[in-house]
Design a protein around this motif. Structure first.
Motif, PDB file in Angstrom:
ATOM      1  N   GLU A   1       0.845  -1.207   0.000  1.00 19.97           N
ATOM      2  CA  GLU A   1       0.000   0.000   0.000  1.00 19.97           C
ATOM      3  C   GLU A   1       0.870   1.242   0.000  1.00 19.97           C
ATOM      4  O   GLU A   1       0.561   2.246  -0.621  1.00 19.97           O
TER       5      GLU A   1
ATOM      6  N   LYS B   1       3.964   1.452  -1.118  1.00 21.55           N
ATOM      7  CA  LYS B   1       4.675   1.569  -2.376  1.00 21.55           C
ATOM      8  C   LYS B   1       3.758   2.098  -3.474  1.00 21.55           C
ATOM      9  O   LYS B   1       4.146   2.953  -4.251  1.00 21.55           O
ATOM     10  N   GLN B   2       2.541   1.605  -3.514  1.00 23.37           N
ATOM     11  CA  GLN B   2       1.592   2.030  -4.553  1.00 23.37           C
ATOM     12  C   GLN B   2       0.910   3.345  -4.194  1.00 23.37           C
ATOM     13  O   GLN B   2       0.084   3.819  -4.947  1.00 23.37           O
ATOM     14  N   LYS B   3       1.197   3.872  -3.027  1.00 26.72           N
ATOM     15  CA  LYS B   3       0.589   5.113  -2.531  1.00 26.72           C
ATOM     16  C   LYS B   3      -0.918   4.974  -2.288  1.00 26.72           C
ATOM     17  O   LYS B   3      -1.640   5.950  -2.210  1.00 26.72           O
ATOM     18  N   THR B   4      -1.403   3.733  -2.199  1.00 20.93           N
ATOM     19  CA  THR B   4      -2.829   3.559  -1.978  1.00 20.93           C
ATOM     20  C   THR B   4      -3.189   3.779  -0.517  1.00 20.93           C
ATOM     21  O   THR B   4      -4.350   3.962  -0.190  1.00 20.93           O
ATOM     22  N   GLU B   5      -2.180   3.777   0.355  1.00 21.88           N
ATOM     23  CA  GLU B   5      -2.520   3.970   1.770  1.00 21.88           C
ATOM     24  C   GLU B   5      -3.115   5.362   1.996  1.00 21.88           C
ATOM     25  O   GLU B   5      -3.872   5.564   2.927  1.00 21.88           O
ATOM     26  N   GLN B   6      -2.772   6.296   1.089  1.00 22.59           N
ATOM     27  CA  GLN B   6      -3.352   7.629   1.227  1.00 22.59           C
ATOM     28  C   GLN B   6      -4.877   7.576   1.116  1.00 22.59           C
ATOM     29  O   GLN B   6      -5.577   8.347   1.754  1.00 22.59           O
ATOM     30  N   LEU B   7      -5.362   6.675   0.284  1.00 22.18           N
ATOM     31  CA  LEU B   7      -6.810   6.519   0.144  1.00 22.18           C
ATOM     32  C   LEU B   7      -7.421   6.026   1.457  1.00 22.18           C
ATOM     33  O   LEU B   7      -8.403   6.576   1.945  1.00 22.18           O
ATOM     34  N   ILE B   8      -6.818   4.996   2.015  1.00 21.92           N
ATOM     35  CA  ILE B   8      -7.392   4.404   3.227  1.00 21.92           C
ATOM     36  C   ILE B   8      -7.272   5.370   4.401  1.00 21.92           C
ATOM     37  O   ILE B   8      -8.209   5.543   5.175  1.00 21.92           O
ATOM     38  N   LEU B   9      -6.108   6.026   4.491  1.00 26.59           N
ATOM     39  CA  LEU B   9      -5.901   6.905   5.639  1.00 26.59           C
ATOM     40  C   LEU B   9      -6.706   8.194   5.552  1.00 26.59           C
ATOM     41  O   LEU B   9      -6.846   8.902   6.538  1.00 26.59           O
ATOM     42  N   THR B  10      -7.215   8.521   4.361  1.00 25.02           N
ATOM     43  CA  THR B  10      -8.048   9.723   4.280  1.00 25.02           C
ATOM     44  C   THR B  10      -9.526   9.366   4.162  1.00 25.02           C
ATOM     45  O   THR B  10     -10.347  10.220   3.899  1.00 25.02           O
ATOM     46  N   SER B  11      -9.849   8.088   4.320  1.00 25.19           N
ATOM     47  CA  SER B  11     -11.277   7.752   4.303  1.00 25.19           C
ATOM     48  C   SER B  11     -11.759   7.543   5.738  1.00 25.19           C
ATOM     49  O   SER B  11     -10.957   7.371   6.649  1.00 25.19           O
TER      50      SER B  11
ATOM     51  N   ARG C   1       3.316   8.380  12.450  1.00 21.02           N
ATOM     52  CA  ARG C   1       3.796   8.857  11.158  1.00 21.02           C
ATOM     53  C   ARG C   1       3.094  10.156  10.745  1.00 21.02           C
ATOM     54  O   ARG C   1       3.672  11.002  10.099  1.00 21.02           O
ATOM     55  N   ARG C   2       1.843  10.294  11.143  1.00 23.12           N
ATOM     56  CA  ARG C   2       1.125  11.521  10.781  1.00 23.12           C
ATOM     57  C   ARG C   2       1.758  12.757  11.391  1.00 23.12           C
ATOM     58  O   ARG C   2       1.649  13.853  10.882  1.00 23.12           O
TER      59      ARG C   2
END
Lengths: 324, 234
Positions: free
Chosen positions: B71, B73-83, B231-232
């Motif tokens: 997540e 590496k693909q930068k998809t964690e930004q989606l989960i962490l902002t939902s 991390r935030r």
């Protein structure tokens, strides 16, 4: 809708954001403009709750993002700089996942179909995201942000890396979305904010240096325009003649030669239209004009101007000049 | 939370990783079962579970290595962490997905014990105790894997790191009997995942060990939440 109060984000001793405040009311398209590394992405990441600020407050739809992140995040659709796509999923699978993730209550099929129509990805709905072109991926990224119909949309550099046709399409799309949502987008391209946004917040080195309506800013920019003049004339005489003209603030020789012509850069004094007088100077001297065109202002020029005029700090002026 | 869980489960089967894990697991478990019981004319299941425990150490990182690193590496964690999802449910959903794969495989391979009933008297209580224990140990291993995956961007580093931590736990219990200082031995034996497991293989149902495994699991999951929370602010 969005309220940002004295926001500061520090990485060690570096300030990514330094006491930034702004407020965005209803449905408008706001552009966050600044060079790379100015703090645009940091601002957006804080607005969306991905990062936390060192100090300051952010509220979205009246809900504090730090105190009640889950409720506040429901109001936001976010397209980060790199669209957060799972390469191995199909577009529909992905949108369904986001639908579940955001706990959307709208009618699933109708809602997803409608979004696909709006961002024009209906024809690739069943394809695997990893196989799509960059333009389509960007659209899927926007589609993801639209799910659950959030009142606030935040797009981080939505047109970067797209070809000119795709850029125009994405800009048109954002304009359409602006009618129903509050849209914040970041960019480092001046013409982009001018064509899409109603309001521009200029940010540099973590500080907000201007927050204006687009037409106000455009007027400021139009007040002083640079022209490029290619004329067949003797170098020294021509420069002397233009410098002697009352309306012209600066005349420089540009390093571009084409036969026996010279190329000059002319800058007017604020508020004076020099086009006619440039023509008269040339015609009186019998210098044929090969080219005469306004030069668009670069972001750097605006920075220098804004910093010069607005805050007038001497060290800032020097820094901006050194960078320009 | 269910969204993340469902996506992880689907991704195990849309990428080869789920199939690889299941085939390796069933292959090894079957082979170990044959060698420790059928081929050695024994109905003693203790060596099966001991060997499986060591194999889990090598196989479970397959399930956990990509959970967070990919997540990131693909930068998809930004989606989960902002939902609108809490950090804990994000971590727990991913843990649960990996756990489902493991538990499914374990339960599937437990059917082979039915064969033993044909040949010998087997104590069902001991067998069940062992299965429950290994399911809990697996949970602790997966939690370690989840944690390591959250601190790296590379799947390989996540897998190797997880194996290293688990190998450390194993090494502790191997070295422990050679240590003469009581105090160190006490500490080692209390943090060793493996020596606690031996009670089960010998037919003792050790409640304190169960609580220990669940605690290890909880600690590593909470550490993962802590990593994301911290991390935030960086």
């Amino acid at each position: 809708m969005i309220k940002v109060a004295s926001l500061t984000k520090r990485y060690g001793s570096n300030f990514a954001l330094d006491n930034a405040s702004f407020e965005i009311g209803g449905k408008e398209i706001v552009g966050l403009l600044g060079p790379n590394g100015a703090g645009k992405s940091t601002t957006m990441n804080i607005l969306t709750g991905y990062l936390s600020a060192t100090s300051g407050e952010v509220s979205v739809g009246g809900i504090d993002i730090l105190k009640n992140p889950i409720e506040a995040k429901k109001n936001i659709g976010y397209l980060p700089e790199q669209p957060p796509l799972y390469q191995e999923m199909t577009v529909v699978e992905y949108l369904n996942f986001v639908y579940d993730l955001k706990k959307c209550k709208l009618d699933r099929h109708a809602h997803i179909d409608e979004i696909c129509e709006v961002v024009k990805i209906s024809d690739v709905k069943n394809r695997i995201i990893g196989h799509l072109s960059k333009g389509y991926k960007q659209r899927v990224g926007i589609a993801q942000a639209l799910i659950n119909d959030p009142p606030v949309l935040i797009f981080d550099e939505p047109t970067v890396g797209l070809d000119p046709k795709q850029i125009i399409e994405i800009r048109n799309l954002i304009r359409t979305l602006g009618a129903k949502h509050t849209v914040i987008l970041s960019t480092h391209i001046l013409s982009e904010v001018q064509s899409v946004c109603e309001r521009i917040i200029i940010i540099n080195k973590g500080k907000i240096i201007a927050d204006k309506k687009t037409d106000e800013l455009s007027r400021d920019i139009d007040d002083s325009v640079k022209y490029r003049l290619k004329v067949c004339a003797p170098k020294t005489e021509a420069i002397a003649a233009f410098r002697a003209n009352a309306g012209i603030a600066a005349c420089e020789l540009l390093p571009d030669r084409d036969g026996d012509s010279i190329t000059l850069s002319l800058e007017n004094k604020r508020g004076i239209d020099i086009r006619k007088s440039v023509y008269y100077v040339c015609s009186q001297n019998n210098w044929p004009i090969l080219e005469f065109s306004p030069v668009g202002m670069e972001l750097e020029d605006i920075f220098i101007r804004l910093i010069d005029r607005g805050e007038g700090g001497n060290d800032k002026k020097k820094k901006a000049r050194a960078r320009g | 939370m269910t969204a993340i869980y469902k996506r992880e489960m689907r991704s195990y089967f849309t990428t080869p990783i789920g199939y690889i894990f299941l085939s390796i697991f069933l292959l090894f478990s079957g082979a170990v079962f044959c060698y420790t019981t059928l081929y050695s004319y024994s109905s003693d299941i203790s060596s099966y579970f001991t060997v499986m425990l060591v194999l889990l150490m090598l196989m479970l990182p397959l399930l956990t290595m990509k959970l967070f690193s990919e997540e990131k590496k693909q930068k998809t964690e930004q989606l989960i962490l902002t939902s609108p999802v809490s950090l804990f449910s994000m971590v727990f959903a991913k843990f649960l997905a990996a756990y489902t794969m493991f538990a499914g495989a374990m339960i599937l391979s437990s059917f082979s014990f039915i064969i033993l009933y044909q040949y010998s008297e087997i104590q069902t209580a001991t067998l069940l105790g062992n299965i429950i224990a290994i399911l809990l140990v697996g949970g602790a291993f997966i939690a370690v894997g989840v944690f390591v995956s959250s601190i790296t961007e590379s799947q390989l580093a996540a897998a190797v790191g997880t194996i290293a931590i688990l190998a450390f736990f194993l090494a502790i219990s191997l070295v422990n009997s050679y240590i003469n200082v009581y105090f160190i031995r006490f500490i080692f034996s209390s943090i060793s995942i493996f020596s606690r497991f031996q009670n089960f293989t010998q037919g003792v149902f050790d409640i304190s060990a169960l609580i220990y495994y669940i605690s290890v699991c909880a600690v590593f999951l909470l550490l993962t939440v802590g990593i994301y929370d911290k991390r935030r602010w960086e």
